[in-house]
Structure formats: structure tokens, C-alpha cells
Design a protein around this motif. Structure first.
Motif, PDB file in Angstrom:
ATOM      1  N   ARG A 183       6.520  -4.641   2.736  1.00 30.73           N
ATOM      2  CA  ARG A 183       5.956  -4.946   4.049  1.00 30.73           C
ATOM      3  C   ARG A 183       7.029  -5.612   4.893  1.00 30.73           C
ATOM      4  N   THR A 223       8.010  -7.503   8.616  1.00 33.89           N
ATOM      5  CA  THR A 223       7.327  -8.308   9.630  1.00 33.89           C
ATOM      6  C   THR A 223       8.314  -8.835  10.664  1.00 33.89           C
ATOM      7  N   ARG A 277       2.800 -11.161  16.113  1.00 29.96           N
ATOM      8  CA  ARG A 277       3.224 -10.725  14.779  1.00 29.96           C
ATOM      9  C   ARG A 277       2.995  -9.220  14.663  1.00 29.96           C
ATOM     10  N   ASP A 306       3.443  -6.151  11.665  1.00 21.00           N
ATOM     11  CA  ASP A 306       3.743  -5.752  10.291  1.00 21.00           C
ATOM     12  C   ASP A 306       3.880  -4.240  10.225  1.00 21.00           C
ATOM     13  N   ASN A 350       3.640  -1.405   3.894  1.00 22.24           N
ATOM     14  CA  ASN A 350       2.490  -1.724   3.044  1.00 22.24           C
ATOM     15  C   ASN A 350       1.789  -2.951   3.626  1.00 22.24           C
ATOM     16  N   VAL A 351       0.845  -2.738   4.520  1.00 17.56           N
ATOM     17  CA  VAL A 351       0.271  -3.849   5.292  1.00 17.56           C
ATOM     18  C   VAL A 351      -1.229  -3.968   5.053  1.00 17.56           C
ATOM     19  N   SER A 352      -1.756  -5.116   5.433  1.00 16.86           N
ATOM     20  CA  SER A 352      -3.197  -5.333   5.517  1.00 16.86           C
ATOM     21  C   SER A 352      -3.639  -5.066   6.950  1.00 16.86           C
ATOM     22  N   ASN A 361      -7.408  -8.916   7.136  1.00 19.78           N
ATOM     23  CA  ASN A 361      -6.912 -10.159   7.732  1.00 19.78           C
ATOM     24  C   ASN A 361      -7.991 -10.952   8.468  1.00 19.78           C
ATOM     25  N   PHE A 384      -3.398  -4.357   1.847  1.00 15.94           N
ATOM     26  CA  PHE A 384      -2.121  -4.442   1.139  1.00 15.94           C
ATOM     27  C   PHE A 384      -2.321  -4.036  -0.313  1.00 15.94           C
ATOM     28  N   PHE A 435       0.405  -3.028  11.608  1.00 17.50           N
ATOM     29  CA  PHE A 435      -0.593  -4.037  11.965  1.00 17.50           C
ATOM     30  C   PHE A 435      -0.016  -4.939  13.047  1.00 17.50           C
ATOM     31  N   SER A 456      -4.767  -2.381  13.668  1.00 19.63           N
ATOM     32  CA  SER A 456      -3.904  -1.657  12.738  1.00 19.63           C
ATOM     33  C   SER A 456      -4.149  -0.163  12.877  1.00 19.63           C
ATOM     34  N   ASP A 477      -3.110   3.686  10.664  1.00 20.49           N
ATOM     35  CA  ASP A 477      -2.392   4.422   9.642  1.00 20.49           C
ATOM     36  C   ASP A 477      -2.945   5.840   9.558  1.00 20.49           C
TER      37      ASP A 477
END
Length: 344
Positions: free
Chosen positions: A117, A119, A126, A128, A131-133, A138, A166, A177, A190, A192
């Protein structure tokens, strides 16, 4: 969480870089776990088969009933590389090394490395990548208070929508994200993509979610919405809408969870809800409780209680007992655990 800094040397690569460092953090846990009527895959067992009247004996793998009580464990190590520029922009990357027991048969598992991940942070912004949440993973108070050493009871148990999260032991989704916090407000989103198939035809899936959080005094309210779009005419898109509310009143804290879980599958489509609480009995002992359910026949109902005894220095004794059931399940499942956890 106490973090041990293995390397804190400033590595000046260019004039614009203020510092660079590598940090290690994580936790370990181990103890005893009980699961009623536990079953799982067992390898290297004697297997007898008959072919054309001939009896064959060999070794193989089969799903069988195993011991209800097993040794449970987890080792998690986060590896973070961090650089901050003179202008205050922070760049970082994380990979995670994690080893768990095989919950089906109690055998030890090998440690696996996660995807990376990346960042970038500046002020309240922020971003990201990798491989993110996502916004749900969150979201404030989504998970609430989870009883047990393994946190096996959750207020979210009635949710079946597959959201971005994640991956601790795999590559994860190659996603993005975004989060921005200003004052008492925070906003997240986010996105994907994935590849699927319908009747053998390849399709592209677009998954996205957004969230908003507001904190006032000791109360935090949050809401998130997400969809998975297959882009196919006549095919409805699964979606999830979640509202959480959390409050802290000194020694007592609690959360409320409500969700519209639109899975487009009759057995799991509907409303989910739950609550959780934690109460600090004394200087070292905290009691926890959680309940979760949904109105669909396939939704999992969970309820249980737990306790945490703080030993100091980042170590604690933890345990819990709870039950899982659903309307179409043949039997409910009683579960309990107890052991030690240490953060580093």
C-alpha cells in the motif's frame, strides 16, 4: 500501539527530503479456541477407496470433524517505509507479514506477505494506492467493540456485501482510496476494478464507495454508500448503505450500526443492524459485548461478551464467548476463546 523503531536514521537523498525511516509494528496473540462441531481439511490421512472390486489404501486430504478445542495464534508485522519532504508532504509504503493457525484443523500456518500500500499525506489530505482499505473498512465505528481474543463477534454480522478491504495475506485489490479531514468533518472515497464472468462471458466490475463522518463532543456519526457495477443491461447492481453512531461516556462506550444490504440475492438481501459496548470496570479490566443480525434468512446472527485484562506494557489477557446462527442454518454454533495479546 507502542511501536519499536528499528531504523530511525535520517537518509538525505535530495535537498527536498527532510527525513526517511523504516518502522516495524504489529502484534502477536495466542491461546485456546473452542468452536462447536469444528470441521476442516486434514491432510496426510489414510484414505481407502474401491476400484473395480480392488481395495486401495493411501494418503490424502479430506474434510472431517476435528477437535473442537485448538491452539489459536496470529503474528502480524507491519513494515512501513516513510519519507517526509521539507514542505511537509509525507510519502509512505506498507507491507504486512502475517501468520495464522488453520482455523479448520488447528494446524500451524506459514507467514504470508501482503501486497503493498502506497500513501501520500499532506495536512488533512490522504491518498492510498495499491492494496488499500475502502470507505467501509475505514468507516468510524463500523466494527465497534468485538469480543474475544480473535474478535469473532461483530455488530456487522448481518452484512454480506463484498467491500474493498486491505488484504493481510494476499495482493489485495489494486485500488485507490481518498480521504480529506477538515475540522470535525471527514470525507472518504475509494475505487477499484475487477474481472468476472456471467454464463462464461467475461465482464468488468467497477466498485466504488463514499463516506462522510462528523464528530461533535463525545459522539461520532458516520455514513457510507457503495456499489458494484457490472455494466450489464438487466442486471441489478449490488450496493451497501451503512450508518454508524458511536459515543464515549468516560468508562462506558457504545456503538450503533444500521445497514441496507442490497445484495440482489434473496437469502441475503435486506436490512442489517447491531450494537456493541465496552465498560471499564476498573483500572485494568474492560468488559465488551456485541450483537448483530439481519432480516434475511441467510443473514448471520451473532451475540457474545468478552473481557480484556490489561497487564501493562502493551500486553493483555483477552477472552470471549458467543453464538452464531441464521434462519436457514441447521444448528447454531457456540464459540469461545482465551489467551494473551501483546502489541509492539
Amino acid at each position: 500501539m507502542k511501536k519499536v523503531l528499528f531504523a530511525s536514521t535520517a537518509l538525505l537523498a535530495t535537498a527536498s527530503m527532510a527525513s526517511a525511516e523504516i518502522k516495524f509494528s504489529g502484534y502477536g496473540r495466542f491461546g485456546i479456541g473452542y468452536l462447536e462441531d469444528r470441521s476442516g481439511a486434514v491432510t496426510n490421512i489414510t484414505v481407502t477407496t474401491t476400484t473395480s472390486g480392488v481395495i486401495n489404501v493411501g494418503t490424502g486430504t479430506a474434510v472431517v470433524d476435528t477437535d473442537d478445542v485448538i491452539l489459536i495464534s496470529r503474528f502480524r508485522l507491519n513494515i512501513d517505509g516513510i519519507v517526509e519532504t521539507d514542505s511537509g508532504v509525507e510519502f509512505s509504503a506498507r507491507v504486512r507479514l502475517q501468520a495464522d493457525e488453520n482455523a479448520g484443523n488447528g494446524e500451524a500456518g506459514e507467514a504470508q506477505l501482503s501486497g503493498a500500500r502506497f500513501t501520500v499525506q499532506y495536512g488533512g489530505l490522504r491518498v492510498d494506492a495499491g492494496n488499500v482499505s475502502g470507505a467501509f473498512d475505514n468507516l468510524a465505528n463500523y466494527y465497534g467493540n468485538e469480543p474475544g481474543l480473535e474478535n469473532f463477534i461483530g455488530q456487522y454480522s448481518g452484512v454480506n456485501y463484498d467491500f474493498l478491504a486491505f488484504s493481510s495475506t494476499g495482493a489485495g485489490s489494486n485500488a485507490v482510496f481518498f480521504q480529506y479531514a477538515v475540522g470535525d468533518f471527514a470525507f472518504g472515497a475509494s475505487y477499484d476494478t475487477a474481472t468476472g464472468a456471467i454464463n462464461g462471458d467475461k465482464i468488468d466490475l467497477d466498485r466504488w464507495d463514499v463516506s462522510a463522518t462528523y464528530t461533535f463532543n463525545n459522539i461520532t456519526a458516520a455514513i457510507a454508500y457503495g456499489e458494484t457495477d457490472a455494466g450489464v443491461d438487466g442486471l441489478d447492481d449490488p450496493s451497501l448503505l451503512v450508518f454508524t453512531l458511536g459515543a464515549d461516556f468516560g468508562d462506558f462506550s457504545g456503538t450503533l450500526f444500521v445497514a441496507d444490504d442490497n445484495t440482489e440475492i434473496d437469502l441475503t438481501d435486506g436490512t442489517a443492524w447491531g450494537i456493541s459496548a465496552a465498560y471499564n470496570v476498573g483500572s485494568a479490566l474492560t468488559l465488551t459485548a456485541a450483537y448483530g443480525d439481519g432480516n434475511a434468512d441467510g443473514d448471520t446472527e451473532q451475540y457474545g461478551i468478552g473481557a480484556i485484562y490489561d497487564l501493562g506494557g502493551g500486553a493483555s489477557l483477552q477472552g470471549g464467548i458467543g453464538n452464531s446462527d441464521c434462519d436457514i442454518c441447521e444448528d447454531s454454533s457456540l464459540r469461545a476463546d482465551f489467551g494473551a495479546r501483546f502489541n509492539f
